[in-house]
Scaffold this active site. Structure first.
Site, PDB file in Angstrom:
ATOM      1  N   ARG A 164       0.846  -1.184   0.000  1.00  0.00           N
ATOM      2  CA  ARG A 164       0.000   0.000   0.000  1.00  0.00           C
ATOM      3  C   ARG A 164       0.888   1.244   0.000  1.00  0.00           C
ATOM      4  O   ARG A 164       2.031   1.196   0.441  1.00  0.00           O
ATOM      5  CB  ARG A 164      -0.913   0.020   1.227  1.00  0.00           C
ATOM      6  CG  ARG A 164      -1.833  -1.197   1.341  1.00  0.00           C
ATOM      7  CD  ARG A 164      -2.634  -1.149   2.620  1.00  0.00           C
ATOM      8  NE  ARG A 164      -3.507  -2.313   2.755  1.00  0.00           N
ATOM      9  CZ  ARG A 164      -3.168  -3.451   3.355  1.00  0.00           C
ATOM     10  NH1 ARG A 164      -1.943  -3.570   3.881  1.00  0.00           N
ATOM     11  NH2 ARG A 164      -4.010  -4.467   3.435  1.00  0.00           N
ATOM     12  N   LYS A 189      -2.158  -2.312   7.700  1.00  0.00           N
ATOM     13  CA  LYS A 189      -3.316  -1.883   8.468  1.00  0.00           C
ATOM     14  C   LYS A 189      -3.343  -2.597   9.811  1.00  0.00           C
ATOM     15  O   LYS A 189      -3.011  -3.776   9.910  1.00  0.00           O
ATOM     16  CB  LYS A 189      -4.605  -2.193   7.692  1.00  0.00           C
ATOM     17  CG  LYS A 189      -4.804  -1.331   6.453  1.00  0.00           C
ATOM     18  CD  LYS A 189      -6.124  -1.661   5.786  1.00  0.00           C
ATOM     19  CE  LYS A 189      -6.382  -0.769   4.584  1.00  0.00           C
ATOM     20  NZ  LYS A 189      -7.661  -1.110   3.913  1.00  0.00           N
ATOM     21  N   HIS A 263      -2.720   2.985  -5.951  1.00  0.00           N
ATOM     22  CA  HIS A 263      -3.182   1.658  -5.537  1.00  0.00           C
ATOM     23  C   HIS A 263      -3.256   0.696  -6.723  1.00  0.00           C
ATOM     24  O   HIS A 263      -3.299  -0.526  -6.536  1.00  0.00           O
ATOM     25  CB  HIS A 263      -4.546   1.773  -4.864  1.00  0.00           C
ATOM     26  CG  HIS A 263      -4.825   0.681  -3.869  1.00  0.00           C
ATOM     27  ND1 HIS A 263      -4.158   0.582  -2.662  1.00  0.00           N
ATOM     28  CD2 HIS A 263      -5.667  -0.381  -3.915  1.00  0.00           C
ATOM     29  CE1 HIS A 263      -4.592  -0.475  -2.004  1.00  0.00           C
ATOM     30  NE2 HIS A 263      -5.508  -1.082  -2.748  1.00  0.00           N
ATOM     31  N   ARG A 266      -0.602  -1.875  -6.721  1.00  0.00           N
ATOM     32  CA  ARG A 266      -0.890  -3.033  -5.874  1.00  0.00           C
ATOM     33  C   ARG A 266      -1.743  -4.051  -6.638  1.00  0.00           C
ATOM     34  O   ARG A 266      -1.494  -5.253  -6.574  1.00  0.00           O
ATOM     35  CB  ARG A 266      -1.602  -2.546  -4.611  1.00  0.00           C
ATOM     36  CG  ARG A 266      -1.926  -3.610  -3.579  1.00  0.00           C
ATOM     37  CD  ARG A 266      -2.386  -2.910  -2.309  1.00  0.00           C
ATOM     38  NE  ARG A 266      -3.002  -3.799  -1.331  1.00  0.00           N
ATOM     39  CZ  ARG A 266      -2.337  -4.517  -0.442  1.00  0.00           C
ATOM     40  NH1 ARG A 266      -1.010  -4.483  -0.442  1.00  0.00           N
ATOM     41  NH2 ARG A 266      -2.972  -5.269   0.423  1.00  0.00           N
ATOM     42  N   HIS A 289      -3.583  -9.192   3.071  1.00  0.00           N
ATOM     43  CA  HIS A 289      -5.039  -9.089   3.162  1.00  0.00           C
ATOM     44  C   HIS A 289      -5.543  -9.768   4.429  1.00  0.00           C
ATOM     45  O   HIS A 289      -5.119 -10.875   4.766  1.00  0.00           O
ATOM     46  CB  HIS A 289      -5.696  -9.740   1.950  1.00  0.00           C
ATOM     47  CG  HIS A 289      -5.572  -8.935   0.705  1.00  0.00           C
ATOM     48  ND1 HIS A 289      -5.728  -9.470  -0.560  1.00  0.00           N
ATOM     49  CD2 HIS A 289      -5.304  -7.620   0.501  1.00  0.00           C
ATOM     50  CE1 HIS A 289      -5.561  -8.535  -1.459  1.00  0.00           C
ATOM     51  NE2 HIS A 289      -5.308  -7.395  -0.841  1.00  0.00           N
ATOM     52  N   TYR A 298      -9.498 -10.649  -7.463  1.00  0.00           N
ATOM     53  CA  TYR A 298      -8.491 -10.637  -8.524  1.00  0.00           C
ATOM     54  C   TYR A 298      -8.669 -11.810  -9.481  1.00  0.00           C
ATOM     55  O   TYR A 298      -8.171 -11.779 -10.598  1.00  0.00           O
ATOM     56  CB  TYR A 298      -7.089 -10.671  -7.915  1.00  0.00           C
ATOM     57  CG  TYR A 298      -6.735  -9.400  -7.175  1.00  0.00           C
ATOM     58  CD1 TYR A 298      -6.679  -8.184  -7.838  1.00  0.00           C
ATOM     59  CD2 TYR A 298      -6.477  -9.408  -5.808  1.00  0.00           C
ATOM     60  CE1 TYR A 298      -6.369  -7.013  -7.163  1.00  0.00           C
ATOM     61  CE2 TYR A 298      -6.164  -8.241  -5.125  1.00  0.00           C
ATOM     62  CZ  TYR A 298      -6.116  -7.047  -5.802  1.00  0.00           C
ATOM     63  OH  TYR A 298      -5.820  -5.897  -5.133  1.00  0.00           O
TER      64      TYR A 298
END
Length: 337
Positions: A164, A189, A263, A266, A289, A298
């Site tokens: 990120r 995160k 982004h 990514r 994730h 994806y």
């Protein structure tokens, strides 16, 4: 008359941001800043509608109809999209939950505000760069300049790691391991820590870049800085990527039709891993994730993989006619299903 002592709204805001979020919830500074920005916008909006100073507002001024008006203001006056609108509403919900827990007489107000729903957003197609397009972007970077070498190292690192934007910007010299095995450490995160392997070529670029900048690889120095030797920002990364994509459009006209942002790098990494044969679980771990649902999307965005999949299916002959078309007794045919 202006209040001479802090009212309940002021007290709640102070305790919420100085104690509840950082100490009790352990929120990251980025999350706290996002919540702060949302509530600042709300308070300014309420003050303008009440024709008073922000410091004169109290909890009684936060009503569902005012929240709905604020959300409309975001979309119509500030031209915010639905995702941004929902982010602001989530911050308001979180604050009202805290208010309801701290002041029992405000539970009814909090419940009414919490009943304001999130808005369904139109799902955009995930845009990403094909491998050839990334090569075109990188080849257009002028590496004879100091900033050009920084831009090249930055974009190569972003594509290699699928990090990120904020993870890359938070990268410090001590997080780099530029001897075998090549890797770097990222903090994602929720302050989750993960290690990402580096290609030898990426490690070589970062080693040369750090040597030029005279970084001590044991130091806390930020890796990517702007021309004023200050930490690069997300807006700076967006500008850098857009600048080099504009140059690459001369070689790859297809880039002109893509809506790309930092982004997207990514997303590009995820699709490249998927095309190389990596399974979704591995890709999710690589990208950090928290949910497999985030990674699963994806599997459905690459058109080449879709074409290969449909090509393996035996097509229906054009001469084939459904049996119900031959038999006019449609109801009888349906009953036999």
């Amino acid at each position: 008359m202006k209040p001479t002592t802090p009212n309940r709204l002021a007290t709640c805001l102070r305790d919420y941001f100085t104690d509840h979020l950082p100490r009790l919830r352990g929120m990251s500074p980025h999350t706290i800043h996002s919540y702060r920005d949302s509530l600042v916008l709300l308070l300014r909006f309420l003050a303008s509608r009440r024709r008073c100073q922000v410091c004169e507002l109290d909890l009684d001024d936060i009503e569902p109809d005012q929240i709905l008006a604020f959300l409309t203001y975001l979309e119509q006056d500030r031209n915010n999209g639905v995702p941004t609108r929902n982010v602001r509403l989530a911050a308001i919900h979180a604050f009202l939950r805290y208010v309801g827990a701290q002041h029992l007489d405000q539970i009814e107000r909090a419940q009414r505000v919490l009943a304001v729903p999130f808005k369904r957003a139109r799902q955009r197609v995930v845009e990403y760069l094909e491998y050839a397009e990334i090569e075109a972007v990188l080849s257009r970077i002028d590496r004879s300049s100091r900033d050009g070498r920084r831009d090249y190292a930055l974009l190569v690192t972003m594509f290699n790691t699928g990090a990120r934007v904020q993870e890359v910007l938070d990268l410090r010299a001590r997080d780099l391991q530029l001897t075998r095995p090549y890797q770097l450490r990222l903090f994602g995160k929720g302050r989750k820590e993960r290690f990402c392997p580096l290609w030898p070529q990426t490690a070589k670029e970062l080693r040369a870049f750090c040597a030029e900048r005279q970084f001590d690889l044991r130091s806390e120095s930020r890796v990517f800085l702007n021309h004023r030797e200050e930490p690069l920002t997300r807006y700076g990364v967006r500008y850098i990527l857009a600048k080099h994509i504009d140059r690459a459009r001369l070689d790859v006209p297809a880039l002109a039709s893509k809506r790309l942002h930092p982004h997207s790098m990514r997303h590009s990494t995820a699709v490249a891993l998927l095309k190389s044969g990596a399974d979704l679980s591995t890709i999710g771990q690589f990208l950090g994730h928290a949910s497999p649902n985030t990674t699963n999307r994806y599997a459905s965005i690459d058109l080449d993989m879709k074409r290969e999949a449909i090509a393996k299916v035996k097509p229906i002959p054009h001469s084939c006619t459904a049996s119900w078309r031959k038999n006019q007794a449609v109801l009888e045919w349906l009953e036999q299903l």
